[in-house]
Design a protein around this motif. Structure first.
Motif, PDB file in Angstrom:
ATOM      1  N   THR A   4       0.215  18.843 -14.728  1.00 25.57           N
ATOM      2  CA  THR A   4       1.148  17.747 -14.479  1.00 25.57           C
ATOM      3  C   THR A   4       1.333  17.575 -12.980  1.00 25.57           C
ATOM      4  O   THR A   4       1.543  18.541 -12.260  1.00 25.57           O
ATOM      5  N   ILE A   5       1.262  16.337 -12.528  1.00 27.72           N
ATOM      6  CA  ILE A   5       1.476  16.022 -11.116  1.00 27.72           C
ATOM      7  C   ILE A   5       2.940  15.699 -10.879  1.00 27.72           C
ATOM      8  O   ILE A   5       3.557  16.214  -9.956  1.00 27.72           O
ATOM      9  N   VAL A  25      -5.932   8.977 -12.807  1.00 27.23           N
ATOM     10  CA  VAL A  25      -4.793   9.728 -13.308  1.00 27.23           C
ATOM     11  C   VAL A  25      -4.483   9.249 -14.723  1.00 27.23           C
ATOM     12  O   VAL A  25      -4.680   8.082 -15.057  1.00 27.23           O
ATOM     13  N   GLU A  68       1.240  11.373  -3.767  1.00 27.95           N
ATOM     14  CA  GLU A  68       1.341  12.650  -4.473  1.00 27.95           C
ATOM     15  C   GLU A  68       0.117  12.885  -5.363  1.00 27.95           C
ATOM     16  O   GLU A  68      -0.389  13.999  -5.452  1.00 27.95           O
ATOM     17  N   ILE A  69      -0.339  11.828  -6.019  1.00 30.20           N
ATOM     18  CA  ILE A  69      -1.521  11.931  -6.889  1.00 30.20           C
ATOM     19  C   ILE A  69      -2.744  12.279  -6.061  1.00 30.20           C
ATOM     20  O   ILE A  69      -3.507  13.202  -6.406  1.00 30.20           O
ATOM     21  N   ALA A  72      -2.532  15.864  -4.861  1.00 24.88           N
ATOM     22  CA  ALA A  72      -2.781  16.791  -5.972  1.00 24.88           C
ATOM     23  C   ALA A  72      -4.260  16.821  -6.333  1.00 24.88           C
ATOM     24  O   ALA A  72      -4.828  17.877  -6.637  1.00 24.88           O
ATOM     25  N   TRP A  73      -4.918  15.663  -6.333  1.00 29.86           N
ATOM     26  CA  TRP A  73      -6.345  15.586  -6.630  1.00 29.86           C
ATOM     27  C   TRP A  73      -7.126  16.438  -5.625  1.00 29.86           C
ATOM     28  O   TRP A  73      -8.002  17.216  -6.009  1.00 29.86           O
ATOM     29  N   TYR A  76      -6.455  20.131  -6.264  1.00 25.84           N
ATOM     30  CA  TYR A  76      -7.003  20.618  -7.539  1.00 25.84           C
ATOM     31  C   TYR A  76      -8.531  20.587  -7.578  1.00 25.84           C
ATOM     32  O   TYR A  76      -9.167  21.537  -8.007  1.00 25.84           O
TER      33      TYR A  76
END
Length: 79
Positions: A4-5, A25, A68-69, A72-73, A76
């Motif tokens: 979960t982001i 996403v 934020e996405i 996070a990408w 990750y």
């Protein structure tokens, strides 16, 4: 695995591990889910169960959390 982001209201933004390399996403909602491509602009890839209003709301949430996405990408998937 689907980390979960962010959660925003009834929406949960997340990735699936090892799905595909193009940045995108998934947006989960109690009524269904959608997938959005992030480049060259945020746009719907697919939708299962969400109304057009919910898709618009989901897209607004994605756009609101775009940095934020992306961060996070990068953390990750590392690219």
């Amino acid at each position: 695995m689907a980390p979960t982001i962010v959660r925003d209201g009834q929406f949960r933004l997340f990735f699936f591990s090892r799905e595909e390399p193009r940045i995108h996403v998934h947006v989960g909602h109690p009524d269904g889910d959608a997938k959005f491509w992030l480049t060259p602009t945020v746009h719907l890839a697919n939708n299962v169960g969400l109304s057009q209003t919910q898709v618009k709301q989901a897209q607004a949430v994605v756009e609101k959390h775009l940095q934020e996405i992306n961060d996070a990408w990068q953390r990750y998937f590392g690219s």
